[in-house]
Motif scaffolding. Structure first.
Motif, PDB file in Angstrom:
ATOM      1  N   ARG A 164      56.875 -39.692 100.362  1.00  0.00           N
ATOM      2  CA  ARG A 164      56.577 -41.067 100.788  1.00  0.00           C
ATOM      3  C   ARG A 164      55.158 -41.450 100.366  1.00  0.00           C
ATOM      4  O   ARG A 164      54.928 -42.563  99.863  1.00  0.00           O
ATOM      5  CB  ARG A 164      56.726 -41.197 102.301  1.00  0.00           C
ATOM      6  CG  ARG A 164      56.230 -42.528 102.859  1.00  0.00           C
ATOM      7  CD  ARG A 164      56.402 -42.601 104.370  1.00  0.00           C
ATOM      8  NE  ARG A 164      55.767 -43.792 104.915  1.00  0.00           N
ATOM      9  CZ  ARG A 164      54.501 -43.834 105.327  1.00  0.00           C
ATOM     10  NH1 ARG A 164      53.751 -42.730 105.264  1.00  0.00           N
ATOM     11  NH2 ARG A 164      53.992 -44.957 105.801  1.00  0.00           N
ATOM     12  N   ALA A 165      54.210 -40.552 100.556  1.00  0.00           N
ATOM     13  CA  ALA A 165      52.824 -40.847 100.177  1.00  0.00           C
ATOM     14  C   ALA A 165      52.704 -41.121  98.686  1.00  0.00           C
ATOM     15  O   ALA A 165      52.021 -42.068  98.269  1.00  0.00           O
ATOM     16  CB  ALA A 165      51.919 -39.679 100.584  1.00  0.00           C
ATOM     17  N   MET A 166      53.395 -40.326  97.863  1.00  0.00           N
ATOM     18  CA  MET A 166      53.349 -40.525  96.420  1.00  0.00           C
ATOM     19  C   MET A 166      54.060 -41.815  96.023  1.00  0.00           C
ATOM     20  O   MET A 166      53.628 -42.521  95.101  1.00  0.00           O
ATOM     21  CB  MET A 166      53.981 -39.328  95.708  1.00  0.00           C
ATOM     22  CG  MET A 166      53.245 -38.018  95.924  1.00  0.00           C
ATOM     23  SD  MET A 166      51.579 -38.020  95.218  1.00  0.00           S
ATOM     24  CE  MET A 166      51.970 -37.884  93.483  1.00  0.00           C
ATOM     25  N   THR A 167      55.135 -42.145  96.718  1.00  0.00           N
ATOM     26  CA  THR A 167      55.860 -43.386  96.429  1.00  0.00           C
ATOM     27  C   THR A 167      54.985 -44.596  96.742  1.00  0.00           C
ATOM     28  O   THR A 167      54.949 -45.569  95.967  1.00  0.00           O
ATOM     29  CB  THR A 167      57.163 -43.452  97.244  1.00  0.00           C
ATOM     30  OG1 THR A 167      57.932 -42.264  96.997  1.00  0.00           O
ATOM     31  CG2 THR A 167      58.000 -44.663  96.847  1.00  0.00           C
ATOM     32  N   LEU A 168      54.287 -44.555  97.855  1.00  0.00           N
ATOM     33  CA  LEU A 168      53.404 -45.668  98.237  1.00  0.00           C
ATOM     34  C   LEU A 168      52.259 -45.846  97.251  1.00  0.00           C
ATOM     35  O   LEU A 168      51.704 -46.942  97.126  1.00  0.00           O
ATOM     36  CB  LEU A 168      52.858 -45.441  99.644  1.00  0.00           C
ATOM     37  CG  LEU A 168      53.859 -45.643 100.787  1.00  0.00           C
ATOM     38  CD1 LEU A 168      53.279 -45.134 102.103  1.00  0.00           C
ATOM     39  CD2 LEU A 168      54.226 -47.121 100.912  1.00  0.00           C
ATOM     40  N   LEU A 169      51.903 -44.779  96.547  1.00  0.00           N
ATOM     41  CA  LEU A 169      50.872 -44.877  95.514  1.00  0.00           C
ATOM     42  C   LEU A 169      51.412 -45.450  94.204  1.00  0.00           C
ATOM     43  O   LEU A 169      50.661 -45.651  93.249  1.00  0.00           O
ATOM     44  CB  LEU A 169      50.253 -43.497  95.255  1.00  0.00           C
ATOM     45  CG  LEU A 169      49.377 -42.924  96.366  1.00  0.00           C
ATOM     46  CD1 LEU A 169      48.961 -41.493  96.033  1.00  0.00           C
ATOM     47  CD2 LEU A 169      48.145 -43.799  96.579  1.00  0.00           C
ATOM     48  N   GLY A 170      52.739 -45.691  94.159  1.00  0.00           N
ATOM     49  CA  GLY A 170      53.335 -46.281  92.963  1.00  0.00           C
ATOM     50  C   GLY A 170      53.666 -45.292  91.879  1.00  0.00           C
ATOM     51  O   GLY A 170      53.856 -45.683  90.722  1.00  0.00           O
ATOM     52  N   MET A 171      53.780 -44.003  92.246  1.00  0.00           N
ATOM     53  CA  MET A 171      53.984 -42.974  91.233  1.00  0.00           C
ATOM     54  C   MET A 171      55.406 -42.930  90.688  1.00  0.00           C
ATOM     55  O   MET A 171      55.632 -42.409  89.602  1.00  0.00           O
ATOM     56  CB  MET A 171      53.619 -41.607  91.819  1.00  0.00           C
ATOM     57  CG  MET A 171      52.170 -41.494  92.275  1.00  0.00           C
ATOM     58  SD  MET A 171      51.016 -41.667  90.900  1.00  0.00           S
ATOM     59  CE  MET A 171      51.397 -40.205  89.963  1.00  0.00           C
ATOM     60  N   GLY A 172      56.378 -43.459  91.414  1.00  0.00           N
ATOM     61  CA  GLY A 172      57.759 -43.413  90.944  1.00  0.00           C
ATOM     62  C   GLY A 172      58.714 -43.794  92.046  1.00  0.00           C
ATOM     63  O   GLY A 172      58.320 -44.327  93.088  1.00  0.00           O
ATOM     64  N   VAL A 173      60.004 -43.509  91.810  1.00  0.00           N
ATOM     65  CA  VAL A 173      61.045 -43.786  92.799  1.00  0.00           C
ATOM     66  C   VAL A 173      61.381 -42.494  93.526  1.00  0.00           C
ATOM     67  O   VAL A 173      61.405 -41.415  92.929  1.00  0.00           O
ATOM     68  CB  VAL A 173      62.304 -44.379  92.133  1.00  0.00           C
ATOM     69  CG1 VAL A 173      62.897 -43.422  91.118  1.00  0.00           C
ATOM     70  CG2 VAL A 173      63.348 -44.744  93.172  1.00  0.00           C
ATOM     71  N   ALA A 174      61.642 -42.597  94.830  1.00  0.00           N
ATOM     72  CA  ALA A 174      62.030 -41.442  95.628  1.00  0.00           C
ATOM     73  C   ALA A 174      63.098 -41.857  96.625  1.00  0.00           C
ATOM     74  O   ALA A 174      63.121 -42.997  97.092  1.00  0.00           O
ATOM     75  CB  ALA A 174      60.819 -40.852  96.355  1.00  0.00           C
ATOM     76  N   TRP A 175      63.977 -40.930  96.936  1.00  0.00           N
ATOM     77  CA  TRP A 175      64.965 -41.138  97.995  1.00  0.00           C
ATOM     78  C   TRP A 175      64.339 -40.701  99.319  1.00  0.00           C
ATOM     79  O   TRP A 175      64.051 -39.516  99.513  1.00  0.00           O
ATOM     80  CB  TRP A 175      66.224 -40.329  97.717  1.00  0.00           C
ATOM     81  CG  TRP A 175      67.250 -40.997  96.873  1.00  0.00           C
ATOM     82  CD1 TRP A 175      68.419 -41.559  97.292  1.00  0.00           C
ATOM     83  CD2 TRP A 175      67.241 -41.160  95.437  1.00  0.00           C
ATOM     84  NE1 TRP A 175      69.135 -42.065  96.228  1.00  0.00           N
ATOM     85  CE2 TRP A 175      68.440 -41.832  95.068  1.00  0.00           C
ATOM     86  CE3 TRP A 175      66.337 -40.805  94.430  1.00  0.00           C
ATOM     87  CZ2 TRP A 175      68.754 -42.149  93.760  1.00  0.00           C
ATOM     88  CZ3 TRP A 175      66.641 -41.127  93.124  1.00  0.00           C
ATOM     89  CH2 TRP A 175      67.836 -41.792  92.791  1.00  0.00           C
ATOM     90  N   LEU A 176      64.114 -41.655 100.214  1.00  0.00           N
ATOM     91  CA  LEU A 176      63.388 -41.377 101.447  1.00  0.00           C
ATOM     92  C   LEU A 176      64.233 -41.734 102.663  1.00  0.00           C
ATOM     93  O   LEU A 176      65.044 -42.665 102.615  1.00  0.00           O
ATOM     94  CB  LEU A 176      62.085 -42.177 101.482  1.00  0.00           C
ATOM     95  CG  LEU A 176      61.088 -41.856 100.361  1.00  0.00           C
ATOM     96  CD1 LEU A 176      59.930 -42.844 100.378  1.00  0.00           C
ATOM     97  CD2 LEU A 176      60.571 -40.426 100.496  1.00  0.00           C
ATOM     98  N   PRO A 177      64.045 -41.007 103.787  1.00  0.00           N
ATOM     99  CA  PRO A 177      64.804 -41.321 105.003  1.00  0.00           C
ATOM    100  C   PRO A 177      64.496 -42.728 105.497  1.00  0.00           C
ATOM    101  O   PRO A 177      63.325 -43.130 105.585  1.00  0.00           O
ATOM    102  CB  PRO A 177      64.317 -40.264 106.007  1.00  0.00           C
ATOM    103  CG  PRO A 177      63.766 -39.150 105.179  1.00  0.00           C
ATOM    104  CD  PRO A 177      63.182 -39.814 103.961  1.00  0.00           C
ATOM    105  N   LEU A 178      65.530 -43.467 105.826  1.00  0.00           N
ATOM    106  CA  LEU A 178      65.352 -44.823 106.327  1.00  0.00           C
ATOM    107  C   LEU A 178      64.578 -44.828 107.637  1.00  0.00           C
ATOM    108  O   LEU A 178      63.778 -45.726 107.892  1.00  0.00           O
ATOM    109  CB  LEU A 178      66.722 -45.482 106.508  1.00  0.00           C
ATOM    110  CG  LEU A 178      66.754 -46.972 106.844  1.00  0.00           C
ATOM    111  CD1 LEU A 178      65.992 -47.784 105.818  1.00  0.00           C
ATOM    112  CD2 LEU A 178      68.195 -47.452 106.939  1.00  0.00           C
ATOM    113  N   SER A 179      64.794 -43.809 108.471  1.00  0.00           N
ATOM    114  CA  SER A 179      64.090 -43.739 109.748  1.00  0.00           C
ATOM    115  C   SER A 179      62.585 -43.614 109.551  1.00  0.00           C
ATOM    116  O   SER A 179      61.806 -44.063 110.388  1.00  0.00           O
ATOM    117  CB  SER A 179      64.603 -42.544 110.559  1.00  0.00           C
ATOM    118  OG  SER A 179      64.444 -41.336 109.825  1.00  0.00           O
ATOM    119  N   MET A 180      62.161 -42.999 108.448  1.00  0.00           N
ATOM    120  CA  MET A 180      60.737 -42.803 108.177  1.00  0.00           C
ATOM    121  C   MET A 180      60.104 -44.029 107.532  1.00  0.00           C
ATOM    122  O   MET A 180      58.912 -44.294 107.706  1.00  0.00           O
ATOM    123  CB  MET A 180      60.544 -41.583 107.261  1.00  0.00           C
ATOM    124  CG  MET A 180      59.140 -41.417 106.707  1.00  0.00           C
ATOM    125  SD  MET A 180      58.984 -40.019 105.581  1.00  0.00           S
ATOM    126  CE  MET A 180      58.944 -38.669 106.745  1.00  0.00           C
TER     127      MET A 180
END
Length: 327
Positions: free
Chosen positions: A242-258
């Motif tokens: 999630r931290a890397m995704t928020l930095l714009g590094m790429g796409v990730a499959w993340l839990p909706l609850s998080m």
């Protein structure tokens, strides 16, 4: 280092003289039993069974190892039972273990509900890798493991490296992994998954041994026309991705609850169609052995109310709207 389970495996092989039956006795798959036997043979430095015969026979070294190990295992198990019985009298907490992401996203909502059901009984939660949680359950250090399970997976065919597929379990919640990206200036995903596209998409993935990673692999594998993914980062922890995704590094499959707050505030947007989501069950697992009275009471309460708990946990995320589309 010698693992007492290896000695118990050897005793089962000597009793049944058949790897399949011994594996059933030991509550592991045949391949898992074979790996553990090989580990014992590496530790001993000699072959312990004669693999050329059917039924299987122990070698002379195996017979010598069995004679000593039977006494050692019996003494150790007796001592462990006595120690646990004494500790059980002093300890009042029911002990859970769960991967870190669930201790952050699931337990804060679920534990108050559970405590209302069981009264003032104290509950203890340990966080760690799924491997750590499984070892803690197998060693009797915790009563229950709470874990994500790919909703499409047959539990009986799960990874034999982990014992959860052979434990009793109940469904207590649901979540889903959603492909997410930071938005561009127009509010569209910076890293977009498009069917049939030859454009590479930077991909942030889970380690392959991770339960979430296997769920994502299943979702990707079911879509044969997905954009080409270029893996640039791996992490076993969802919050790390999630931290890397928020930095714009790429796409990730993340839990909706998080990530539901990230989505609502526009920090993250869906990067691909809904068919790429990976549905997750949240299950509580127990070992197939007798537990303390307080833990058995909690298990009965969880079993009786599991579907009610599932609806309460899943409800807040069922109708989340982003840009007019149901995410």
């Amino acid at each position: 280092m010698l693992d007492i389970r290896w000695l118990e495996d050897l005793a089962a092989i000597a009793e049944y003289r058949n790897l399949t039956k011994a594996a059933e006795k030991r509550n592991v798959t045949q391949s898992g039993l074979s790996r553990r036997l090989q580990s014992l043979e590496r530790w001993a430095g000699v072959l312990l069974i004669d693999r050329s015969k059917n039924p299987i026979y122990l070698t002379k070294a195996g017979e010598e190892m069995l004679a000593i190990s039977s006494d050692v295992v019996g003494r150790l198990n007796g001592t462990r039972r006595a120690i646990r019985d004494e500790a059980d009298k002093r300890m009042t907490a029911v002990r859970f273990a769960a991967p870190h992401v669930l201790s952050v996203t699931f337990f804060p909502n679920w534990l108050p509900v559970l405590q209302r059901q069981v009264g003032s009984l104290p509950l203890n939660v340990r966080s760690g890798s799924l491997r750590y949680c499984c070892d803690a359950l197998e060693n009797g250090e915790v009563d229950f493991v709470v874990s994500f399970v790919d909703a499409r997976t047959d539990l009986n065919s799960a990874d034999d490296a982990l014992p959860l597929s052979r434990c009793d379990s109940i469904l207590v919640g649901r979540d889903k992994l959603v492909p997410l990206s930071v938005p561009d200036r127009a509010g569209e995903p910076r890293h977009r998954l498009i069917s049939g596209s030859e454009t590479e998409v930077l991909y942030l993935g889970y380690e392959t041994v991770c339960t979430l990673g296997k769920a994502v692999d299943g979702a990707i594998g079911r879509d044969g026309s997905l954009s080409r993914l270029r893996l640039i980062f791996e992490n076993a922890q969802a919050d790390g991705l999630r931290a890397m995704t928020l930095l714009g590094m790429g796409v990730a499959w993340l839990p909706l609850s998080m990530t539901h707050n990230d989505i609502l505030t526009g920090k993250l947007v869906r990067a691909g169609p809904e068919r790429l989501d990976a549905d997750l069950d949240i299950r509580v697992f127990r070992a197939n052995r007798h537990m303390a009275k307080r833990s058995e009471t909690v298990w009965r309460e969880m079993s009786a109310r599991s579907m009610t708990a599932r609806r309460k946990i899943a409800g807040p995320f069922d109708k989340m709207l982003i840009g007019g589309d149901v995410i």
